[in-house]
Write an enzyme that holds these catalytic residues in place. Sequence first.
Site, PDB file in Angstrom:
ATOM      1  N   THR A  33       0.989  -1.265  -0.002  1.00  0.00           N
ATOM      2  CA  THR A  33      -0.073   0.226  -0.011  1.00  0.00           C
ATOM      3  C   THR A  33       0.713   1.332  -0.027  1.00  0.00           C
ATOM      4  O   THR A  33       1.689   1.723   0.857  1.00  0.00           O
ATOM      5  CB  THR A  33      -0.898   0.015   1.439  1.00  0.00           C
ATOM      6  OG1 THR A  33      -1.715  -1.165   1.195  1.00  0.00           O
ATOM      7  CG2 THR A  33      -2.033   1.302   1.150  1.00  0.00           C
TER       8      THR A  33
ATOM      9  N   LYS B 279      -7.349   1.033  -2.270  1.00  0.00           N
ATOM     10  CA  LYS B 279      -7.072   0.604  -1.025  1.00  0.00           C
ATOM     11  C   LYS B 279      -7.096   1.710   0.139  1.00  0.00           C
ATOM     12  O   LYS B 279      -7.535   1.279   1.230  1.00  0.00           O
ATOM     13  CB  LYS B 279      -5.600   0.103  -1.043  1.00  0.00           C
ATOM     14  CG  LYS B 279      -4.989  -0.297   0.324  1.00  0.00           C
ATOM     15  CD  LYS B 279      -5.573  -1.432   0.700  1.00  0.00           C
ATOM     16  CE  LYS B 279      -4.940  -1.948   2.034  1.00  0.00           C
ATOM     17  NZ  LYS B 279      -3.703  -2.377   2.071  1.00  0.00           N
TER      18      LYS B 279
ATOM     19  N   LYS C 103       0.973   5.063   8.279  1.00  0.00           N
ATOM     20  CA  LYS C 103       1.551   5.313   7.061  1.00  0.00           C
ATOM     21  C   LYS C 103       0.261   5.581   6.070  1.00  0.00           C
ATOM     22  O   LYS C 103      -0.058   6.351   5.167  1.00  0.00           O
ATOM     23  CB  LYS C 103       2.445   4.317   6.760  1.00  0.00           C
ATOM     24  CG  LYS C 103       2.929   4.592   5.231  1.00  0.00           C
ATOM     25  CD  LYS C 103       2.087   3.480   4.220  1.00  0.00           C
ATOM     26  CE  LYS C 103       2.687   2.047   4.464  1.00  0.00           C
ATOM     27  NZ  LYS C 103       2.014   1.421   3.576  1.00  0.00           N
TER      28      LYS C 103
END
Length: 316
Positions: free
Chosen positions: A112, A187, A255
């Site tokens: 990701t 995502k 993140k």
Amino acid sequence: MALPLPEQSPRLVTPAQTHVGWIGTGIMGAPMCQHLQANQYRLTLYTRNRSKASLILAKGATWADSPRAVAEQTEVVVTMVGFPRDVRDVYFGKQGILAGTRPGMVLIDMTTTEPSLAQEIAQAAQSRGAFTVDAPVSGGDVGARNATLSIMVGGTTNAVQAIMPLLQCLGKTILHQGGPGTGQHAKLCNQIVIAGTMIGVCESLLYGYKAGLQLDRMLESIRGGAAACWTLDNLAPRILARNFDPGFFVEHFIKDMGIALEEAQRRQLTLPGLTLAHQLYEKVQALGHGRSGTHALMLALEDLSHINPVRPSAST
């Protein structure tokens, strides 16, 4: 800007005719890699910590000394690393994948990361006559072990179709979202939902605890109604067992949320729910649990309410 379609399609990625390279054998990468082995794919791999790849190597995979060497020895390279800086180094470094990329190869990043980075990799690969797919996943360690991941795919149609046999070894829900970077955008949508859901699950446990409910019994009830979700089924029991081992690291989730907030700001969107979740997870990390699982959010919420550890059959 949309990338033009490559002039030709890559070869279908099947065990009989494809040598696969794999980079990254962490909590999710290792079982995913093992699924490819179980499906008879020939593997060459590289990871920063060779010991994490010992089981895969013992089953016949070949070791390479750098991402570049992986690319030079294979037709398809899959990456599953941690942070955007890791992705950039693995692809663009002096000993990176792109340095060893040849025409016709397919590069699949399942990390990701930033949609713009996925587009940058696609542009660099295309200049070498290669193809790219961004294919981040959801489902955590459970999905990785059971090959039931949801895979969000971005890339040209011909590249996606070519790698579908490989993706089907890893996941159950595999959907092509659009061009390069769109898998990453999908995502980020997934992570936004997870962030809000995790707050709700943890707060429901805290409320049930203070109300004197048997928490395992309460969970059994709400799982059968409109609150039913993956987090209740898979992570709420871990919270009650005080098992905060990672299926997905808190630091990686921070993140992801940070990337989503940056993308939202770029689009002049205000996402107050995600902003709150990001702040709460930063508190989890400040408490020393950055390498715990995302359900360690409970620890921060317990701390804010000055509550001792929640147990399944608590009473007040």
